[in-house]
Design an enzyme around this catalytic site. Structure first.
Site, PDB file in Angstrom:
ATOM      1  N   GLU A  49      25.701  58.476  32.502  1.00 38.62           N
ATOM      2  CA  GLU A  49      25.588  57.097  32.984  1.00 38.62           C
ATOM      3  C   GLU A  49      25.131  56.148  31.880  1.00 38.62           C
ATOM      4  OE1 GLU A  49      26.783  55.994  35.551  1.00 38.62           O
ATOM      5  OE2 GLU A  49      27.136  57.809  36.709  1.00 38.62           O
ATOM      6  N   TYR A 132      21.592  49.626  38.202  1.00 39.27           N
ATOM      7  CA  TYR A 132      22.800  50.431  38.356  1.00 39.27           C
ATOM      8  C   TYR A 132      22.518  51.914  38.125  1.00 39.27           C
ATOM      9  CZ  TYR A 132      26.758  53.158  37.104  1.00 39.27           C
ATOM     10  OH  TYR A 132      27.631  54.200  37.044  1.00 39.27           O
ATOM     11  N   ASP A 150      28.359  48.624  40.073  1.00 43.57           N
ATOM     12  CA  ASP A 150      28.672  48.348  38.671  1.00 43.57           C
ATOM     13  C   ASP A 150      29.763  47.270  38.645  1.00 43.57           C
ATOM     14  OD1 ASP A 150      30.897  49.686  39.534  1.00 43.57           O
ATOM     15  OD2 ASP A 150      31.244  50.669  37.628  1.00 43.57           O
ATOM     16  N   CYS A 205      42.263  48.904  40.672  1.00 44.08           N
ATOM     17  CA  CYS A 205      41.876  47.505  40.868  1.00 44.08           C
ATOM     18  C   CYS A 205      41.208  46.980  39.588  1.00 44.08           C
ATOM     19  CB  CYS A 205      40.927  47.397  42.059  1.00 44.08           C
ATOM     20  SG  CYS A 205      40.647  45.718  42.645  1.00 44.08           S
ATOM     21  N   CYS A 212      48.311  46.558  42.221  1.00 42.47           N
ATOM     22  CA  CYS A 212      48.300  46.382  43.678  1.00 42.47           C
ATOM     23  C   CYS A 212      49.424  47.165  44.361  1.00 42.47           C
ATOM     24  CB  CYS A 212      48.398  44.904  44.035  1.00 42.47           C
ATOM     25  SG  CYS A 212      47.002  43.918  43.443  1.00 42.47           S
ATOM     26  N   CYS A 215      48.139  50.477  45.210  1.00 43.37           N
ATOM     27  CA  CYS A 215      46.746  50.514  45.659  1.00 43.37           C
ATOM     28  C   CYS A 215      46.636  51.053  47.084  1.00 43.37           C
ATOM     29  CB  CYS A 215      46.131  49.121  45.601  1.00 43.37           C
ATOM     30  SG  CYS A 215      44.400  49.093  46.139  1.00 43.37           S
ATOM     31  N   CYS A 221      43.174  44.779  52.080  1.00 43.14           N
ATOM     32  CA  CYS A 221      42.561  43.973  51.023  1.00 43.14           C
ATOM     33  C   CYS A 221      42.562  42.487  51.413  1.00 43.14           C
ATOM     34  CB  CYS A 221      43.319  44.160  49.711  1.00 43.14           C
ATOM     35  SG  CYS A 221      42.687  43.146  48.356  1.00 43.14           S
TER      36      CYS A 221
END
Length: 303
Positions: A49, A132, A150, A205, A212, A215, A221
């Site tokens: 991370e 985060y 995030d 995304c 899209c 997606c 959406c």
DNA sequence: GACCCGTGGTT
DNA sequence: TAACCAAGGGT
């Protein structure tokens, strides 16, 4: 007050359509990343991370393997020098992260019995661990329910839920609330959802040109359902790099990383022609603890 | 909230 | 090519 039509009330523990779809998609098509492998430790999650902060996966992978190969536990890293942590950090960028990760290892070893803590307060008290990263460790290392937000999650929420083309300016309060509103109740489902939202933002995304057409969330959406309106919010001013102190710092650190022995001032002087700026950058690196000025006048990575 | 902190690939 | 972008944190 109660809903007059009980059939619109989701069953307790039921997932929202968004969560259902995103987690289902993630289960099928998640990238095979080492920190997602079974047997991954909380320490390895924390290391990944921190390395992934502002740094693409492809560049993290080799350094991650080297770090964990050499320092499989916090105690192992704590027993080594901060300078070695900085050296193995290589060119990931933002080398203060390496310094902070080393400080994390020391704190975890001394204050937490060598075990990465799972409490939000304890995690946030670790150097280099912010809102985060603390929640990412809770969710991905311990399988706990935590709102992990995030840049990817912010963007997906802005589009799929908010109906906006881009996320607005970051705000911990607003961002956490937005994620809480769609986060599943159960620990495992919540952690999976967080990982899925990050993955969707990273792979589909995306910021500039989202895919899209492929997606999984297309049907629900809010942005697409609104006709993909253009972004009309505030625009962040771009930050330069060439000619800044950050570039000079990077050049100086490259010298120290490459040299496996202390170097004289003259070795640092050659990296940048503007004396005042070079000296300012060098002084800042010393103040940050990334450069250690030795009694004999030479310079080295920190002991 | 604004600004600073590295690096390199992509557009 | 300059600008954008990448699993943020600290001050």
């Amino acid at each position: 007050m109660h809903d007059p039509d009980f059939r619109t009330e989701p069953a307790p523990g039921a997932l929202t359509p968004l969560a259902e779809i995103v987690t289902g998609w993630f289960t099928e098509s998640a990238r095979n990343l080492p920190w997602r492998h079974p047997g991954t430790t909380a320490w390895s999650v924390l290391v990944s991370e921190v390395m992934l902060q502002q740094t693409p996966v492809s560049r993290v992978l080799p350094v991650y393997e080297q770090w964990l190969g050499r320092w499989p536990t916090p105690a192992a890293l704590a027993a080594d020098s901060a300078g070695e942590a900085v050296r193995l950090w290589g060119k990931l960028g933002y080398p203060r992260r390496a310094l902070r990760l080393h400080a994390c290892a020391v704190a975890i070893t001394r204050k937490h019995g060598g075990v990465v803590p799972d409490g939000l307060t304890e995690l946030l008290s670790l150097p280099g661990v912010g809102e985060y990263t603390a929640r990412a460790v809770q969710a991905f290392a311990y399988g706990r329910r935590a709102a992990v937000v995030d840049t990817n999650v912010r963007r997906v929420l802005a589009r799929a839920v908010g109906g906006q083309a881009q996320a607005g300016p970051p705000s911990t309060t607003r961002d956490l609330a937005a994620m809480e509103a769609v986060l599943p109740d159960a620990d495992t489902a919540a952690a999976l959802f967080c990982a899925a939202m990050m993955e969707l933002g990273a792979v589909v995304c995306t910021s500039a040109s989202p895919s899209c057409a492929s997606c999984p969330v297309l049907g629900v959406c809010a942005w697409r359902l609104a006709g993909s309106p253009a972004y009309d919010g505030p625009v962040a001013r771009p930050q330069r790099f060439a000619g800044t102190d950050r570039q000079v710092r990077g050049l100086l650190m490259d010298v120290l990383r490459s040299a496996h022995h202390p170097v004289p001032q003259s070795a640092l002087d050659v990296v940048w022609p503007v004396d005042a700026q070079r000296q300012r950058a060098q002084d800042a690196l010393v103040a940050d603890g990334l450069i250690d000025p030795l009694p004999d006048g030479r310079f080295a990575l920190p002991a």
